[in-house]
Design a protein around this motif. Structure first.
Motif, mmCIF file in Angstrom:
data_model
loop_
_atom_site.group_PDB
_atom_site.id
_atom_site.type_symbol
_atom_site.label_atom_id
_atom_site.label_comp_id
_atom_site.label_asym_id
_atom_site.label_seq_id
_atom_site.Cartn_x
_atom_site.Cartn_y
_atom_site.Cartn_z
ATOM 1 N N SER A 1 0.822 -1.214 0.000
ATOM 2 C CA SER A 1 0.000 0.000 0.000
ATOM 3 C C SER A 1 0.856 1.264 0.000
ATOM 4 N N MET B 1 -6.678 7.281 4.251
ATOM 5 C CA MET B 1 -6.651 6.176 5.202
ATOM 6 C C MET B 1 -7.431 4.977 4.664
ATOM 7 N N LYS B 2 -8.588 5.274 4.028
ATOM 8 C CA LYS B 2 -9.395 4.202 3.456
ATOM 9 C C LYS B 2 -8.663 3.513 2.305
ATOM 10 N N VAL B 3 -7.985 4.313 1.473
ATOM 11 C CA VAL B 3 -7.240 3.748 0.343
ATOM 12 C C VAL B 3 -6.110 2.844 0.845
ATOM 13 N N GLU B 4 -5.343 3.343 1.822
ATOM 14 C CA GLU B 4 -4.219 2.564 2.347
ATOM 15 C C GLU B 4 -4.711 1.259 2.960
ATOM 16 N N GLU B 5 -5.822 1.328 3.682
ATOM 17 C CA GLU B 5 -6.379 0.130 4.310
ATOM 18 C C GLU B 5 -6.857 -0.861 3.249
ATOM 19 N N PHE B 6 -7.504 -0.338 2.216
ATOM 20 C CA PHE B 6 -8.012 -1.192 1.153
ATOM 21 C C PHE B 6 -6.866 -1.839 0.366
ATOM 22 N N VAL C 1 -9.770 10.902 -2.648
ATOM 23 C CA VAL C 1 -10.326 9.801 -1.866
ATOM 24 C C VAL C 1 -9.613 9.751 -0.525
ATOM 25 N N ASP C 2 -10.371 9.421 0.520
ATOM 26 C CA ASP C 2 -9.803 9.356 1.865
ATOM 27 C C ASP C 2 -8.554 8.468 1.871
ATOM 28 N N GLU D 1 -16.074 1.366 -2.772
ATOM 29 C CA GLU D 1 -15.809 2.493 -1.886
ATOM 30 C C GLU D 1 -14.685 3.390 -2.414
ATOM 31 N N MET D 2 -13.980 2.915 -3.437
ATOM 32 C CA MET D 2 -12.888 3.707 -3.992
ATOM 33 C C MET D 2 -13.323 4.594 -5.157
ATOM 34 N N GLY E 1 -14.937 -4.101 -1.702
ATOM 35 C CA GLY E 1 -14.324 -2.846 -1.278
ATOM 36 C C GLY E 1 -13.990 -1.898 -2.405
#
Length: 437
Positions: free
Chosen positions: A315, A355-360, A352-353, A435-436, A432
């Motif tokens: 990531s 934190m959400k991208v890194e987690e995904f 895009v958020d 959400e991206m 997921g």
């Protein structure tokens, strides 16, 4: 008045107690506190010759030359440096626990005639050799009877010294199966029955080069090399290369070769007998036995050496990602801002958020192969998802996913065959993606 007197008495008692404790903690050791050493003037580093004779009269003679211990009798062989270090260190520090009898009329009751173990050694500071004999353990097993020939008394030493000195020739020899320098190995060749695996190292990266080209699992390779380099003989069958065919060493059942430049070190595995495997270093005539676990630890199947991570990217290294689902393509780009910070944007240029991208993306890069098949699966011709990643600036990778019944299959564009992936992990990534957007 009585209370004052009581207080004064307590103060005096306390002062006396404190003084006694200080005295006990700080007084110098008296001769009664120091145990007598058997060889007070001997230093471990000065011992250069050791001879151990056991109750069965088996004698092993070891000498130190240029800082290295060598067995010189009953046969010439490399010695176990660790064993000799322990033996010489124990001789130099050996303490008498107590004296049992200053002048015994008979030492047989102590197991000292004949002795169970006799150790004779020489050091640089003395012309004549030192000798000590060890007999039975005491009834409680905590100590060991011992004596120094020429002196009448029998004394006690710690019983653990029995395991230190009671060593036969095999126990004192170097039992290393094969010598390799793990850091210098740049190629591995494994042959077992009709299958073979070859791995090659380029820089810091290992790859499978035969029977197919694929990324290799570093942990599996390091584990095999570590196991091989630390393997010990269980016993010596023959000093000469005899009965090789009978023991299935010519040809061998399997072989493991570690290559370092132009140097090759090959361990041959043969038949199994009495729960041990016959083995041989191809460069030496000796035949010995090894534990069966050594075979299973180093003679592995191709799939065990394949890297299980479907993605090399992570990531934090990815800069451009594409998810293709049928006719739909979702794009993520890492953009560097004017202030030096970085943000993620989708294909429409919308932020895009992060934190959400890194987690995904961590879930994406965490997808792993559970098993491999050598042939490409027909289902991959109609993929459920194709993931393309650009990372480390110029590196690119592509992984295709497909469903086959309840199974999820995957394939990298730069590797042959098919991987089976845990369906639950893939489903989480598949959902997921929305959400991206």
């Amino acid at each position: 008045m009585k209370e004052l007197r009581s207080t004064l008495v307590l103060i005096v008692v306390l002062a006396g107690l404190v003084g006694y404790i200080y005295y006990r903690n700080n007084r110098e050791a008296t001769p009664e506190d120091t145990k007598e050493k058997a060889f007070a003037s001997v230093k471990a580093e000065d011992i250069d010759e050791v001879e151990i004779t056991l109750a069965d009269r088996q004698t092993t003679h070891v000498k130190k030359t240029d800082g290295t211990w060598k067995i010189v009798a009953p046969e010439a062989a490399d010695a176990d440096q660790g064993e000799l270090s322990m033996i010489t260190g124990s001789l130099a520090t050996l303490e008498l626990q107590s004296v049992v009898d200053e002048n015994p009329s008979d030492v047989k009751p102590y197991g000292l005639d004949p002795a169970h173990v006799t150790v004779e050694f020489h050091d640089k500071g003395h012309k004549d050799p030192w000798v000590i004999q060890f007999g039975d353990k005491t009834p409680t097993g905590g100590d060991l009877y011992a004596r120094i020939p020429g002196k009448n008394r029998v004394f006690l030493v710690s019983s653990f010294l029995d395991t230190t000195f009671n060593k036969n020739t095999f126990a004192l020899r170097d039992k290393t199966v094969i010598r390799i320098d793990r850091e210098k190995v740049d190629r591995i060749e494994i042959v077992a029955d009709k299958r073979s695996v070859t791995l090659a190292k380029s820089g810091n990266e290992w790859r499978i080069v035969a029977p197919l080209m694929a990324r290799a699992d570093l942990a599996a390779i390091e584990g095999s090399l570590e196991r091989l380099s630390s393997a010990q003989m269980q016993g010596i069958v023959s000093a000469d290369a005899t009965d090789l065919k009978k023991r299935k060493l010519d040809p061998p059942v399997a072989s493991f070769t570690a290559v370092s430049g132009s140097s090759r070190a090959t361990l041959l595995f043969g038949a199994t007998e009495n729960a041990l495997i016959f083995a041989k270093d191809a460069a030496r005539p000796m035949v010995f036995t090894v534990a069966p676990t050594l075979y299973t630890d180093v003679i592995r199947d191709l799939a065990e050496f394949r890297r299980k991570d479907l993605f090399d990217s992570r990531s934090f290294t990815a800069t451009h990602v594409e998810f293709v689902r049928g006719a739909e393509t979702i794009v993520l780009d890492k953009v560097k801002n004017s202030d030096g910070s970085q943000t993620w944007k989708n294909g429409a240029g919308k932020q895009v958020d992060a934190m959400k991208v890194e987690e995904f993306l961590s879930k994406v890069s965490g997808l792993r192969a559970e098993s491999f098949e050598s042939a490409p699966a027909a289902a991959l011709k109609t993929p459920a998802l194709v993931v393309k990643v650009q990372f480390d600036e110029k590196k690119m990778e592509q992984v295709t996913f497909a469903r086959s019944g309840s199974d999820v299959l995957a394939s990298r564009s730069d590797e042959p065959g098919t991987a089976k992936v845990m369906a639950a992990s893939f489903d989480e990534v598949f959902k997921g993606i929305d959400e991206m957007k």
